[in-house]
Design an enzyme around this catalytic site. Sequence first.
Site, mmCIF file in Angstrom:
data_model
loop_
_atom_site.group_PDB
_atom_site.id
_atom_site.type_symbol
_atom_site.label_atom_id
_atom_site.label_comp_id
_atom_site.label_asym_id
_atom_site.label_seq_id
_atom_site.Cartn_x
_atom_site.Cartn_y
_atom_site.Cartn_z
ATOM 1 N N GLY A 182 0.835 -1.206 0.000
ATOM 2 C CA GLY A 182 0.000 0.000 0.000
ATOM 3 C C GLY A 182 0.861 1.244 0.000
ATOM 4 O O GLY A 182 1.754 1.407 -0.835
ATOM 5 N N ASP A 183 0.628 2.155 0.934
ATOM 6 C CA ASP A 183 1.391 3.392 1.003
ATOM 7 C C ASP A 183 2.343 3.391 2.191
ATOM 8 O O ASP A 183 2.691 4.442 2.720
ATOM 9 C CB ASP A 183 0.440 4.593 1.103
ATOM 10 C CG ASP A 183 -0.451 4.519 2.350
ATOM 11 O OD1 ASP A 183 -0.393 3.484 3.043
ATOM 12 O OD2 ASP A 183 -1.175 5.491 2.618
ATOM 13 N N GLU A 184 2.795 2.195 2.624
ATOM 14 C CA GLU A 184 3.675 2.082 3.782
ATOM 15 C C GLU A 184 5.068 1.622 3.371
ATOM 16 O O GLU A 184 5.215 0.674 2.593
ATOM 17 C CB GLU A 184 3.092 1.108 4.811
ATOM 18 C CG GLU A 184 1.804 1.607 5.451
ATOM 19 C CD GLU A 184 1.273 0.657 6.492
ATOM 20 O OE1 GLU A 184 0.495 1.101 7.342
ATOM 21 O OE2 GLU A 184 1.638 -0.535 6.458
#
Length: 490
Positions: A407-409
């Site tokens: 994801g956005d991690e």
Amino acid sequence: MNRLFGLLLLMLSLDCTAQAPLRVGVYPTDPGVVLTEQGGVTGHYVEVLNVIAEREQWQLVFVHAPWSALLDKLEADEVDLIVGAAYTPARAQLYDFNQETIFSNWAQLFARDNQIQSILDLSGSRIAGEDLGFYTLELAKRLKRFGIRADVIGVDSFDDALLSVVENRADVAIVPRSAVNKVAQQYPLQLTPVICCPSEVRYLASKGEQGGVLARIDHHLRQMKANNQSFFYQSLQRWMQREPRLLLPQWLLPTLLVLLAMALLLGAGVLVLRSQVNKRTDQLQRACADMENRVRLRTIELSDTNDALHREVAQHQAAQQQLRHLAQHDALTGLPNRRHFSNLLEQELKRVHRSVRPLVVMFLGLDGFKQVNDNFGHDVGDRVLVECSARLKLCLREIDQLARLGGDEFVVMLTEVGDPRDGAVVAQKIISAMAKPMLLKGHSCQLGVSIGVSHYPAHGYEVDQLLSKADQAMYRAKQAGKNRYVEFDH
């Protein structure tokens, strides 16, 4: 006064020329290391090292132990060098290897019968191999990768693995291909078609301990390999061709029985049997000529098969390397994935534990990324993630490690830090870099980043502890208004 001065010079000279013996760890791995009946050690790897030691005027002291015990002795500084270690990138993270390969090898499997025809037939079987040995570990990884459940049993040596199969304590034994002829002579086992785990055999030492010795070994190996008449090739040929198997033609025993019967009847009818002997001799001569022609054709066939096997091994190695990369890296950004990062962090924790140095872990969550996906679509979102990973790399040193968790991690590991507070400097640098607008496919995007920071050893000694506490700190940063960093607080 002159006598005292001369005595001092002599003592300094002795101190400068004295050289401690090089303690060399060995374990039986035919044809590289072979133990003699007198308790000595020989073999291709040992002979080549002895020649190099003679040229360098090194004194060698050989220490014999199983492979796993030699690793413990290396860790305890009881040996300086291990002979005949298979090179892998994972091992290169923990140990130093010389660069020149001394032998190329792979493993084959032996069983009591011919039930094992492929790696899929190993499901539910008991597999014996050298404890912590390269081939044992690599086969276990391959079984896991294919989802094959088998019980891998670690023993002290390849001979112990074969005895385990003979005594029904295991179903299959894994041994190097260099020992196949020896196994066929000594053990009532069948060679299976399963071939795996190609390896490059080198010399191994502790990290940063024997760099000069390994460099000199490479220097002499390059010189010997450049000449196909050198001692290196003479030793390799001698050890690979010793003790050839004696394979008797199937027709020989009946022929001997016929000749024996003819000898017993010779006294009773020499004249009658002479014609039969001549006739049988002609038949044997034709059979011998036919056998020689079959051997010649079989030799050509085996040579072609060997060439095809080499090509197949090379293709398999390339495919395995690509599969390992795909299994360990994120397909979009090319960064290490969660599993690979966890392995790297675990290895680094072992190293910094010995050096008693701090380590910083940072957990990064992008701020505003969901709006980019919702407003401009996932294609633009993917480009944003690629651009973010590029910006993050510019904020880090080459020795630091960046990974995408999904994801956005993202997650960052800072190594070789003098003070845990240095993580705050890097975190602020990342926040500033991510705050700059992005222009992608005609769309202007501006994101922020929330960062959670944990330290080793203050916040834990294990991978899961450090990642969990950095993750908690990151969520506190988001709750505090985003676009900032927060260090984990007990």
